[in-house]
Design an enzyme around this catalytic site. Structure first.
Site, PDB file in Angstrom:
ATOM      1  N   ASP A  94       0.924  -1.172   0.068  1.00 54.47           N
ATOM      2  CA  ASP A  94      -0.111  -0.045  -0.113  1.00 54.47           C
ATOM      3  C   ASP A  94       0.771   1.230  -0.049  1.00 54.47           C
ATOM      4  O   ASP A  94       1.649   1.398   0.977  1.00 54.47           O
ATOM      5  CB  ASP A  94      -0.857   0.021   1.220  1.00 54.47           C
ATOM      6  CG  ASP A  94      -2.283   0.764   1.119  1.00 54.47           C
ATOM      7  OD1 ASP A  94      -2.130   1.732   0.453  1.00 54.47           O
ATOM      8  OD2 ASP A  94      -3.217   0.376   1.791  1.00 54.47           O
ATOM      9  N   ASP A 195      -2.805   4.778  -2.571  1.00 54.11           N
ATOM     10  CA  ASP A 195      -3.816   5.459  -1.722  1.00 54.11           C
ATOM     11  C   ASP A 195      -4.251   6.875  -2.301  1.00 54.11           C
ATOM     12  O   ASP A 195      -3.364   7.497  -2.511  1.00 54.11           O
ATOM     13  CB  ASP A 195      -3.162   5.661  -0.382  1.00 54.11           C
ATOM     14  CG  ASP A 195      -3.920   6.094   1.062  1.00 54.11           C
ATOM     15  OD1 ASP A 195      -4.888   5.224   1.147  1.00 54.11           O
ATOM     16  OD2 ASP A 195      -3.881   7.095   1.471  1.00 54.11           O
ATOM     17  N   GLU A 248      -6.690   4.076  -5.573  1.00 54.46           N
ATOM     18  CA  GLU A 248      -8.026   4.427  -4.721  1.00 54.46           C
ATOM     19  C   GLU A 248      -8.173   5.661  -5.315  1.00 54.46           C
ATOM     20  O   GLU A 248      -7.676   6.727  -5.124  1.00 54.46           O
ATOM     21  CB  GLU A 248      -7.678   4.488  -3.091  1.00 54.46           C
ATOM     22  CG  GLU A 248      -8.729   4.411  -2.321  1.00 54.46           C
ATOM     23  CD  GLU A 248      -8.497   5.116  -0.997  1.00 54.46           C
ATOM     24  OE1 GLU A 248      -9.534   4.923  -0.204  1.00 54.46           O
ATOM     25  OE2 GLU A 248      -7.453   5.692  -0.618  1.00 54.46           O
ATOM     26  N   HIS A 322     -11.149  -1.724   4.808  1.00 55.67           N
ATOM     27  CA  HIS A 322     -10.774  -1.271   6.279  1.00 55.67           C
ATOM     28  C   HIS A 322     -11.425   0.070   6.465  1.00 55.67           C
ATOM     29  O   HIS A 322     -11.254   0.846   7.573  1.00 55.67           O
ATOM     30  CB  HIS A 322      -9.197  -1.330   6.383  1.00 55.67           C
ATOM     31  CG  HIS A 322      -8.678  -0.329   5.418  1.00 55.67           C
ATOM     32  ND1 HIS A 322      -8.581  -0.456   4.098  1.00 55.67           N
ATOM     33  CD2 HIS A 322      -8.065   1.004   5.728  1.00 55.67           C
ATOM     34  CE1 HIS A 322      -8.062   0.732   3.432  1.00 55.67           C
ATOM     35  NE2 HIS A 322      -7.720   1.530   4.349  1.00 55.67           N
TER      36      HIS A 322
HETATM   37  C1  GLC Z   1      -7.496   6.012   2.282  1.00 59.27           C
HETATM   38  C2  GLC Z   1      -7.190   4.784   3.380  1.00 59.27           C
HETATM   39  C3  GLC Z   1      -7.700   5.412   4.597  1.00 59.27           C
HETATM   40  C4  GLC Z   1      -6.701   6.422   4.999  1.00 59.27           C
HETATM   41  C5  GLC Z   1      -6.586   7.460   4.030  1.00 59.27           C
HETATM   42  C6  GLC Z   1      -5.741   8.660   4.187  1.00 59.27           C
HETATM   43  O1  GLC Z   1      -8.631   6.295   2.067  1.00 59.27           O
HETATM   44  O2  GLC Z   1      -7.847   3.910   2.857  1.00 59.27           O
HETATM   45  O3  GLC Z   1      -7.623   4.301   5.622  1.00 59.27           O
HETATM   46  O4  GLC Z   1      -7.281   7.017   6.331  1.00 59.27           O
HETATM   47  O5  GLC Z   1      -6.443   6.869   2.653  1.00 59.27           O
HETATM   48  O6  GLC Z   1      -4.368   7.960   4.017  1.00 59.27           O
END
Ligand code: GLC
Length: 550
Positions: A94, A195, A248, A322
């Protein structure tokens, strides 16, 4: 993207503790490799276990090349990679590249006045009124700007105050990121999850949104995300054949996701979007409640499946991770029909066009915890939201009801391995409390459960059936409010998927050519196909056209 791939997500903090400190770790994961091999995914994505102050459970990285001592050592990670490889399972790391922890050496040097590192971050003077530079809000609540030391300036943090946004306009930052990916490629890592990567395209001039306009539009899906990703690919993972990448995408659009994932653009293999997980947000607001309507979920799933197909993009398929409450209760039933709902939601996810992801515990039908007070929750986002709701005038009990439905910790409770008080997760005190391990746990699921076996079967089906792995997607009976059905067509075969999204019996008229088809999967075994098929609550079937063997 090889459409046969299935990926399993591990949230290391909550998977398996091996030391008794109540926090999951890498040796704990190594001990569970046989379990992972039995399930049979192609790759495991690990949420971050790099050095971190753990303000956001590792999404606040202080060193991208070192393992957090709480989680283990580099030797452990090498053993983990090799151990999974022995079962043909790859690893995905990640990469939290939109921001670093403020404890990262770069930020500390920036604070010390080093101009090179200052330029790694997004630092701006006050607005003319002396306040923060723009009206942007942190996704965890409050302003997205915080004072940068005693300089009188501000640094941007779209997440927690300890997560400082990096300035991707700086070529040095982009080089650092490619170097980090290359470091892990050299260690044998072949998958990368990026991320909130559609937030990296911030412009030089940062502007407040107009009154009434959501500030997120000012920094999300910036034009420059595309060249940055293309450059990162060329400089790192694009050089190694067979890598798997997923981005993401926060508050994004189909159009942009097509561009991020269409192979012709040379960016990523696939994207996570969250539109289907906002169907129970009234007016897009996460911290408010609205009853879930299956027709809304169906509409969004069809829209994305079709839009991504038309544009040649590729979706990551998921209902849990998560950051989300558990889907089984949210879109199904956590009580009496839990097994039916869990297997239906699994079928729905694993048969669409894209790459399925399984989030730890989903394969045994884990539900949200049955918490009774805010003190049970740890996540910074949940606490901030609770206090904002109180500020907005909600009574404490009502604010808690919202948190109970929405908190990210709902998906972060420890994996329930057995029915003991600590669920077999730890010999110590679990960092987050499990609540229903007597009813739901791996040991009883493997002994006589149906959910884990269903996941194994779905993974095998995807491998065996080109229509599922690579077929085209076409909605069936689009107007049916309760049954989500679609066709997957490949030159070699056609498959129909039928999912009753509701607690009530339903009926669906089958395409005539499927009435004498072969049932490949059914969570209510023994169904006899008929032109107007009666469906049990949460029933899900996969049917191949014609009477051939599965
Ligand atoms: C993404 C992650 C999350 C995190 C955020 C900031 O959304 O999945 O868990 O808090 O990024 O890094």
């Amino acid at each position: 993207m090889d459409g046969r791939t299935v990926i399993y997500q591990i949230y290391p903090k909550s998977f398996q503790d091996s030391t008794g400190d109540g926090i999951g770790d890498i040796r704990g994961i190594i001990d569970r490799i046989p379990y992972l091999a039995e399930l049979g995914p192609d790759m495991v994505w690990f949420s971050p276990f790099f050095v971190s102050p753990q303000r956001d459970n590792g999404y606040d990285v202080a060193d991208y090349r070192a393992i957090d001592p709480v989680m283990g050592t580099m030797v452990d990670v090498e053993e983990l990679i090799a151990g999974l490889a022995a079962h043909g399972i790859g690893v995905m790391f990640d990469m939290v590249f939109n921001h670093t922890s403020t404890a990262h050496e770069w930020f500390q040097r920036a604070l010390d006045g080093d101009p090179i590192y200052r330029d790694y971050y997004i630092i701006r003077p006050s607005a003319p009124d002396g306040g923060p530079p723009t009206n942007w809000e942190s996704k965890f609540g409050g302003s997205a700007w915080a004072p940068f030391g005693d300089t009188g300036e501000w640094y941007l943090h779209l997440f927690d105050i300890t997560q400082a946004d990096l300035d991707w306009r700086n070529p040095r930052v982009r080089q650092e990121m490619a170097d980090i990916v290359n470091f892990w490629l050299d260690k044998g890592v072949r998958g990368f999850r990026f991320d909130v990567i559609n937030l990296i395209g911030k412009k030089e001039e940062l502007l407040s949104s107009a009154p009434g306009v959501d500030p997120r539009v000012m920094y999300t899906d910036g034009e420059d995300v595309h060249p940055y990703l293309q450059e990162l690919r060329r400089a790192s993972f694009g050089r190694v054949p067979g890598t798997v990448t997923v981005g993401e995408m926060s508050s994004t659009s189909i159009e942009r996701c097509v561009a991020y994932s269409n192979p012709a653009n040379g960016e990523l293999d696939m994207v996570f979007n969250f539109h289907h997980l906002k169907v129970d947000y009234p007016g897009g607001e996460k911290w408010a409640l609205k009853p879930y309507d299956s027709a809304d979920l169906k509409r969004v799933l069809n829209e994305w499946a079709e839009g991504m197909q038309v544009g040649g993009g590729w979706n990551a398929l998921f209902l849990n991770n998560h950051d989300q409450p558990r889907a089984v209760g949210r879109f199904g039933d956590a009580g009496e029909l839990r097994v039916e709902a869990a297997t239906m939601l699994a079928t729905l996810t694993h048969t669409q066009r894209g790459t399925p992801f399984i989030y730890q515990g989903e394969e045994i039908g884990m539900t949200d915890p049955e918490y009774t007070s805010l003190a049970d929750y740890i996540d910074v986002e949940a606490h901030n939201a609770y206090h904002s709701l109180l500020d907005a005038g909600l009574a404490p009990a009502d604010a808690f009801t919202v948190v109970l439905a929405r908190a990210r910790d709902n998906g972060r409770t420890p994996v329930q391995w057995d029915d003991s008080p600590t669920a077999g997760f730890t010999t110590g005190v679990p960092w987050l409390r499990p609540t229903n391990q007597e009813r739901i746990n791996v040991a009883s699921e493997l002994a006589d459960g149906r959910i884990f076996r269903h996941y194994q079967h779905l993974i095998a089906l995807r491998r065996a059936h080109p229509a599922i792995a690579a077929g085209s997607y076409e909605a069936w009976d689009r107007e049916h409010p309760a049954v989500y059905a679609f066709l997957r067509t490949h030159p070699e075969e056609r498959v129909l998927v039928v999912c009753n999204l509701t607690f009530n019996p339903q009926r669906l008229t089958l395409p005539p050519e499927f009435v004498d088809g072969t049932v490949l999967s059914d969570n209510h075994p023994g169904t006899k196909l008929t032109p107007t098929l009666p469906l049990q609550p949460y029933q899900a079937l996969v049917i191949a056209e014609g009477a051939h063997q599965s």
